[in-house]
Design an enzyme around this catalytic site. Sequence first.
Site, mmCIF file in Angstrom:
data_model
loop_
_atom_site.group_PDB
_atom_site.id
_atom_site.type_symbol
_atom_site.label_atom_id
_atom_site.label_comp_id
_atom_site.label_asym_id
_atom_site.label_seq_id
_atom_site.Cartn_x
_atom_site.Cartn_y
_atom_site.Cartn_z
ATOM 1 N N GLU A 1 6.127 -0.208 -5.194
ATOM 2 C CA GLU A 1 5.139 0.370 -6.096
ATOM 3 C C GLU A 1 5.269 -0.361 -7.437
ATOM 4 O O GLU A 1 6.346 -0.856 -7.766
ATOM 5 C CB GLU A 1 5.399 1.872 -6.287
ATOM 6 N N LYS B 1 -6.490 8.366 -9.657
ATOM 7 C CA LYS B 1 -5.552 8.716 -10.724
ATOM 8 C C LYS B 1 -6.187 8.373 -12.074
ATOM 9 O O LYS B 1 -7.079 9.091 -12.496
ATOM 10 C CB LYS B 1 -4.204 8.077 -10.435
ATOM 11 N N HIS C 1 6.176 5.317 -1.637
ATOM 12 C CA HIS C 1 5.345 6.481 -1.328
ATOM 13 C C HIS C 1 5.226 6.709 0.183
ATOM 14 O O HIS C 1 5.234 5.755 0.968
ATOM 15 C CB HIS C 1 3.951 6.211 -1.902
ATOM 16 N N ASP D 1 1.801 -1.491 -4.578
ATOM 17 C CA ASP D 1 0.994 -0.274 -4.669
ATOM 18 C C ASP D 1 0.951 0.105 -6.142
ATOM 19 O O ASP D 1 1.934 0.558 -6.711
ATOM 20 C CB ASP D 1 1.642 0.822 -3.815
ATOM 21 N N HIS E 1 -0.234 4.195 -9.792
ATOM 22 C CA HIS E 1 -0.009 4.784 -11.115
ATOM 23 C C HIS E 1 -0.048 3.758 -12.244
ATOM 24 O O HIS E 1 0.152 4.101 -13.400
ATOM 25 C CB HIS E 1 1.326 5.541 -11.143
ATOM 26 N N SER F 1 5.984 6.640 -8.418
ATOM 27 C CA SER F 1 5.239 7.883 -8.661
ATOM 28 C C SER F 1 6.132 9.076 -9.002
ATOM 29 O O SER F 1 5.693 9.971 -9.703
ATOM 30 C CB SER F 1 4.369 8.211 -7.454
ATOM 31 N N ASN G 1 -2.617 13.521 -12.530
ATOM 32 C CA ASN G 1 -2.556 12.069 -12.682
ATOM 33 C C ASN G 1 -3.798 11.525 -13.395
ATOM 34 O O ASN G 1 -4.054 10.334 -13.387
ATOM 35 C CB ASN G 1 -2.434 11.406 -11.307
#
Length: 395
Positions: free
Chosen positions: A174, A237, A131, A203, A206, A178, A45
């Site tokens: 998210e 990440k 997640h 979240d 990423h 992910s 990542n």
Amino acid sequence: MLRNFEQEIKNLETRHLRRQIRIMESPSDTIITIEGRRFISMASNNYLGLANHPGVKQAAIKAIERWGVGAGAARLMSGTMTPHHQLERDLAQLKQVEAALTFGTGYTTNLGLIPALIDRNGLILADRYCHASLIEACRLAKATLRVFHHNDAGHLEKLLKKREKARPTLVVTEGVFSMDGDLAPLPDLLALCRQHEATLVIDDAHGTGVMGKNGQGTVEHFGLNPRDVLQMGTLSKAIGAGGGYIAGTAALKDYLINTAKAFIYTTAQPPAIAAAASAAIRIIQDEPARRERLRANQNALHSALTDLGLQLTDTQSPILPIIVKSPERAVEMSQALYEAGVYVPAIRPPTVPKDSSRLRLTVSSEHTQEQLETVVTAFRKIREAFSMKPTSASG
Ligand SMILES: *Cc1c(COP(=O)(O)O)cnc(C)c1O
């Protein structure tokens, strides 16, 4: 009685679900060494190559010389040093909010955040693909947890309409998912949250550093006001260091300092890691060309793999998952790629739903065109070996 560990492992093995650690003999980079062999890594990542960037390393080395290694205490005791304070200011500036608070990891950020926001009287509506750390955090909060269909604002609306009025409600998603690489429909989710007086928690593990013109994340990508949402993310990440953070108001920060157990009862992050994260944030802000290279690599690999007839998810990020359904096939294909010098992990349940095992490739801004071509060649070969049916005419 304890479980029979050997038997449990055997059961996983027969279902092709046993996971094993591979030991890296090199830093996180586009080329890695495992068991003395070199591989092109499509498994990190480290989207912008900052985990092993000379300037980021130098910041950590200098900070170790100045501040030592361990923080020595929890943040509220004597563990908060200048680099922690500086990092929180840098994060607030990156995310365009009043304040940020850092935690030991992204995982514990979620464990600290959600239960501090809501209790058993509340309702949490979470995307089905959230997640594991978010789901664990929701359970820890003891609020009622309902799951809405992935990225389905219509389903979320139904659940919001059904709830008892005035019940405190969090909507959890998210920014970039992910395991699928797709984006949440944040404008729709935010509109619903406003209409129904719920709080949107994003979240952005990423998204930060990757999405948006200035790398501020998915909120910037969609042109939303960061003050209208509550964000968390990781430093592990694109930022290439380690740790997690929340980004919000000064009052939220103050409140979490006083209530989030995962903040209070743990030793502060090593100061050198905080200093490294600050250095990485500066690069994210000063070098937009990294994001442009990342986008170009993402697009090039995405179209080359699609041209081979491989079935990619509906991704809009550097996460390029190829769905192969069965865990057995995912493992065999990952192994065949490994033998061809390309490292692509097989992702299996419980990380992803049943029958959606996949190969998950992550692209970096630092992959060269030649490296990506080698990856595509390896896929062309294994596609033949596994006689995968092309889903499009070309390739
Ligand atoms: C990686 C990840 C986390 C956890 O972050 P760490 O810093 O690795 O602990 C949390 N949420 C999502 C969506 C992630 O992908």
